[in-house]
Write an enzyme that holds these catalytic residues in place. Structure first.
Site, PDB file in Angstrom:
ATOM      1  N   GLU A  69       5.471   7.342   5.818  1.00  0.00           N
ATOM      2  CA  GLU A  69       6.077   7.199   7.137  1.00  0.00           C
ATOM      3  C   GLU A  69       7.244   6.230   7.001  1.00  0.00           C
ATOM      4  OE1 GLU A  69       5.081   5.863  11.749  1.00  0.00           O
ATOM      5  OE2 GLU A  69       3.516   5.709  10.202  1.00  0.00           O
ATOM      6  N   ARG A 304      -7.882   3.347  -3.005  1.00  0.00           N
ATOM      7  CA  ARG A 304      -6.637   2.585  -3.009  1.00  0.00           C
ATOM      8  C   ARG A 304      -6.592   1.602  -4.185  1.00  0.00           C
ATOM      9  NH1 ARG A 304      -3.107   1.681   1.206  1.00  0.00           N
ATOM     10  NH2 ARG A 304      -3.517   2.777   3.170  1.00  0.00           N
ATOM     11  N   LYS A 314       1.873  -3.536   6.436  1.00  0.00           N
ATOM     12  CA  LYS A 314       3.274  -3.536   6.870  1.00  0.00           C
ATOM     13  C   LYS A 314       3.508  -4.560   7.973  1.00  0.00           C
ATOM     14  CE  LYS A 314       4.367   1.239   5.620  1.00  0.00           C
ATOM     15  NZ  LYS A 314       4.735   2.588   6.114  1.00  0.00           N
TER      16      LYS A 314
END
Length: 602
Positions: A69, A304, A314
């Site tokens: 994104e 992950r 973020k």
């Protein structure tokens, strides 16, 4: 976890070693069942079932995608997904798409699109293959997504809900309590089509209503309790401008994007595992409606990669930037890929680290020292050497004129640019009556085992002469301003007398007459704790106050003309890079990447 110190990274174009893991096993099983050839038709561009039906069999044996994104800069955690998706496509004769999941106009900007493309390319991957670009934007599929939403409504699989957000939350239930059907759920297809079109046409306020899938409010998987598909959001989109005032939810858009692009293996991180039933539900219903071609994409999840001593949220990274704790997204202390590039980390070292961690179904924590080890293994074989003095004090050679006949004489010296790469040639420097040495290379009262300069002791100037310390000079406050020594004649390195006197200490140095003054930024880890935000802790409380120290250093003359982004080993200090932003020939700036060994050892 550790990797071999002599590990050498594979470039993406190389024939890579293929360690076995569950994703490779899945792909190999699928290819075997297909006789090695894909069953998918692909028309050359993304599209619906009719579009692909007119195309040939897909020339790519598999299709994967990296779907960021564009709402921030990529960080080290993204590197695993990038290398995994592009690497699997490379290894199995496939194609990996770079696709921007740009369905949230409020947070997405062209700046991030450009930065993401730059970093994927910097890591060594390419979305162009066979002369064709495989760069896509979810926003280019908005027309199809709207059409898909109307198809679901018409088939009785979606409805417009006009409850308030608070009511929807209250009616959703929890892990022990089933949800409650919305009072708007069964009002009829015609009603919901009309309301959805009113949403599209801007006749209702932001947040007044949402389109929801009609699945099962009693499902034990809360993600299947009539998830939202579309919301009203008046915001200018970086790609479509003000064309739309409704935008699809990520969980609705992402499966559709995969299907339109004919992705065969949709590889996600583990937090999407609970979303997989909805992923399959949505694609099956759209395929039943004739909108999407089969075979449909299949989603698979992997754990992950979390690196110690960093945060990758973020929101938290933005907080570090906005509150001035760092000097921007490319601050060399940041775990963003732009920051790591500026710090001096190489794409090869990052790819080696990612490959060495393997692929599992569990989230993993990796010690930061593993990345530094991969970097050292990469740079050891290619970074030129140089001498640098980071905490300088003068060394005055009292008998210089007596040895060489004049204080103006400059005694030439030199050393290989790299000890194992003779093709890089020799670097040249010279001895003068005054040298810069490290302040720690002199002690008036030596500690036990100290072999460098102290009164009466001898040590060798690297690639130069043996010198004998005779004392020091001090200022009024008692601070040492100069170290005094005498050259021992006939002991120059490389001459027959070099071995006449045995010494235990070797000192790096730079001539005062030719030293290149440089700003050197000594970077360290940004946090003092391995998991800065563990247990809900305020990560700002464990910021490392010593994460940056700036010094004026003196470098040997071979460093006078290096270009920005040049990596070098300053002997005994570690690996450094000429800063890609601030370095100038007239004002050199070097960043410390890492030491010669792990300074954060257990």
């Amino acid at each position: 976890m550790s990797l071999p110190h002599d590990a050498k990274p594979n470039a993406p174009s190389d024939e890579a070693h293929k360690p076995h893991n569950f994703l490779r096993a899945i792909i190999e099983r699928d290819l075997e069942q297909q006789g090695g050839q894909p069953e998918r038709h692909f028309a050359g561009t993304p599209g619906d079932a009719a579009h692909h039906a007119a195309g040939p069999l897909d020339p790519a044996r598999i299709r994967t995608r990296f779907p960021p994104e564009p709402n921030g800069y990529l960080h080290i955690g993204h590197a695993k997904s990038i290398c995994l998706n592009f690497g699997l496509a490379r290894d199995y004769g496939g194609i990996c798409h770079l696709r921007f999941d740009d369905t949230n106009p409020e947070k997405e900007e062209q700046e991030y699109v450009d930065a993401i493309k730059e970093m994927v390319s910097w890591l060594g991957w390419d979305w162009n293959q066979g002369g064709t670009s495989h760069l896509f934007f979810a926003s280019d599929y908005f027309d199809f997504m709207y059409r898909a939403a109307e198809t679901l409504i018409s088939a009785g699989h979606a409805y417009v809900d006009e409850q308030t957000p608070e009511q929807m939350r209250a009616h959703r239930g929890d892990f022990t309590t089933p949800g409650v059907n919305s009072p708007f759920r069964d009002l009829g297809v015609a009603h919901h089509l009309q309301r959805f079109r009113e949403m599209r046409d801007g006749k209702h306020a932001d947040g007044a209503m949402v389109l929801r899938a009609k699945i099962d409010m009693a499902s034990p998987n809360i993600n299947l309790r009539d998830p939202a598909l579309y919301r009203i959001r008046r915001a200018t989109h970086h790609n479509t401008g003000d064309q739309w005032c409704i935008y699809p939810m990520y969980t609705f858009a992402h499966p559709i994007e995969d299907a339109l692009e004919r992705i065969s293996h949709s590889i996600c991180t583990l937090e999407f595992e609970d979303q997989r039933p909805f992923y399959d539900w949505l694609l099956e219903h759209l395929a039943e409606g004739g909108l999407l071609a089969k075979p449909l994409p299949r989603q698979y999840e992997f754990g992950r990669l979390n690196l110690s001593y960093v945060v990758t949220s973020k929101r938290k990274l933005r907080q570090l930037v906005d509150e001035g704790h760092v000097d921007g997204w490319d601050d060399p202390r940041m775990p963003t890929l732009v920051g790591m590039r500026r710090r001096g980390y190489t794409p090869e070292s990052i790819r080696t680290m990612v490959e060495g961690t393997g692929v599992t179904k569990q989230n993993a924590w990796l010690d930061y020292g593993v990345l530094d080890g991969c970097l050292r293994a990469d740079l050891e074989g290619k970074a030129a050497r140089a001498m640098a003095v980071l905490d300088p004090v003068k060394l005055k050679l009292s008998n210089y004129a007596e040895i060489f006949g004049s204080l103006e004489h400059r005694e030439p010296s030199g050393a290989p640019a790299h000890p194992h790469l003779p093709e890089l040639g020799q670097r040249q420097f010279s001895l003068g009556p005054e040298l810069w040495i490290e302040r720690e290379d002199f002690m008036e009262q030596p500690a036990k085992g100290y072999h460098r300069l102290y009164p009466g002791n001898k040590a060798r100037l690297k690639a130069g002469y043996v010198v004998e310390c005779t004392g020091c000079e001090k200022d009024a406050e008692g601070r040492i301003t100069a170290v005094l020594a005498a050259i021992v004649p006939d002991t120059k390195s490389g001459t027959p007398g070099a071995d006449a006197i045995k010494v235990k200490g070797v000192i790096t140095w730079v001539g005062v007459h030719e030293g290149v003054a440089a700003e050197v930024r000594l970077y360290d880890r940004l946090f003092t704790e391995a998991q800065p935000d563990a247990g809900g802790r305020d990560f700002l409380e464990v910021l490392n106050p010593a994460s940056l120290k700036v010094v004026t250093a003196y470098l040997e003359p071979s460093m006078a003309a290096v270009s920005a982004d040049t990596k070098v080993q300053f002997e005994r200090h570690g690996y450094f890079v000429a800063d890609r932003v601030d370095h100038r020939a007239e004002r050199p700036v070097f960043n410390k990447i890492t030491g010669l060994r792990d300074g954060w050892g257990k």
